[in-house]
Scaffold this active site. Sequence first.
Site, mmCIF file in Angstrom:
data_model
loop_
_atom_site.group_PDB
_atom_site.id
_atom_site.type_symbol
_atom_site.label_atom_id
_atom_site.label_comp_id
_atom_site.label_asym_id
_atom_site.label_seq_id
_atom_site.Cartn_x
_atom_site.Cartn_y
_atom_site.Cartn_z
ATOM 1 C CB SER A 14 -0.913 -0.023 1.227
ATOM 2 O OG SER A 14 -1.251 1.250 1.663
ATOM 3 C CE LYS A 15 -1.030 5.673 -4.713
ATOM 4 N NZ LYS A 15 -1.812 6.816 -5.211
ATOM 5 N NE ARG A 16 -3.757 4.473 2.776
ATOM 6 C CZ ARG A 16 -4.161 4.414 1.514
ATOM 7 N NH1 ARG A 16 -3.885 5.402 0.693
ATOM 8 N NH2 ARG A 16 -4.808 3.373 1.058
#
Length: 501
Positions: A254-256
Amino acid sequence: MAALLRFAPSPTGALHLGGLRTALYNHLYARKTAGKWILRIEDTDRSRAVPGAVEGIQTALDWAGLQYDYGPGRPGPHGPYFQSERLDLYHSYTDKLLDSGHAYRCFCSADKLAATREKLARTGSNSTYDKACLHLTEEEVARKVRCGEKFIVRLNDGKLPARPPGYDLVFKTLKDAHASLPTDPVLLKSDSFPTYHLASVVDDHEMGITHVVRGEEWLPSLPLHLDLYACLNLPPPQFAHLPILLNPDGTKMSKRKGDVHVLDYKKRGWEPGAVLNWLALAGWGVQEASSSSSHRQAPDSTTLMSMEEMIRNFDFSVLTHRRSVLDPAKLEYINKHHLMRLMTTPEGLRTLAERTQPYVREAFPQSPHVELPYLEKVISALQGRTTKLSDIPSLGSFFFVEPDYSSPEAGKMRQSLPSENYILVVDRLVSRLRNTELRWETASLSELLHDENAKTSLKQKEYMTILRHALTGMKTGPSVADILYVLGRERSLARLQAARS
């Protein structure tokens, strides 16, 4: 047939590894078919837009060497390339759907919609909307529009034309998944911006896209997209959904979460070609069982490939539908061997030296030993030890600054070496190296060291440890002959004499 593909990220943050792999597969298939690919910015969700995200995406693609044919900064026949600049198109297609009865305006407020969902859920219904506005008369709709009431436009999922079942180049024939879709999905939002579903279908058709290559997360939406093509009487492109990439612990990338931003890999000195090689093999290294001769042999999960080799070997038939773990150890292996490949040509070695120079200057700002020819020698000496270029200052600090004989590592080495042997070895070598007729080449120096070692009657390990301490102050590194060659006669003699004293 020349294919036309598109990579269509949203400007909601930095480009991550999953997005880069999607761009790569688009690039590979476009080049393999002598086709082209488009960078299209899907910026219809204005609330999530991040300033500078588009420039960041372009920078990441440029670093990776993935040059799109058309898109921002590269005009072409398919523009504009920002969805926010194509609203008139989406409104035109929305009107077609309204006129044909395949869509309708919904005037329900957000509060009413939330209440409706709760009510339906309490009754055990899988529906998410009660279709209240579908039953408005034309006169009622017209009056509400004239009064300026806000509305959204929904697809009428009760009036869908027949169409063939969905097929995906990776997941093959798909089961009907309409049950997972919301009731009468929204196509146009109250701010007159389209949802992804309408915009992507309209743009892919208007741009003439032949193949849609995107992430597996869009697979549940494929039935809706195929319904829209059928409602608009448009031929759909071919689809290839790429399995989700996983972190080493098996969690979704995930980007996060985790180490996924492409430009972070640039900052840490990874080779762009190696990162692409690593990503290409994620999900490509499995041979699907098939008797069809059209299926090609899949590469091993650590096969080294240049861009040309990836283009030549790429084939959708050998992509697995299983989710793939991105193993950092494989990147280390691939990166190291990509560096070794580059070192085999003068041009490649010079490129590596140019890219190493900033790391050395940052680590040793006072060092005069940063000339490109010298760095080429350092890189060659560290061949096989260097995982990435940013490691060179730490792996070979002694090439750029004088050894720190007071360090714990150097002190421990010195204590293990008898002084009489240390002095004997250093003095004899200094005498031999002063001979100006000695050819200062690795082979000649290696032969000299072997000869000197034999004359001292010391074990090779002790002999080389003495010289390694005197020249570097470190236990590990390239061969002593390589170190002497890179340092040169003058610096080598100076270090030996400094260590002796």
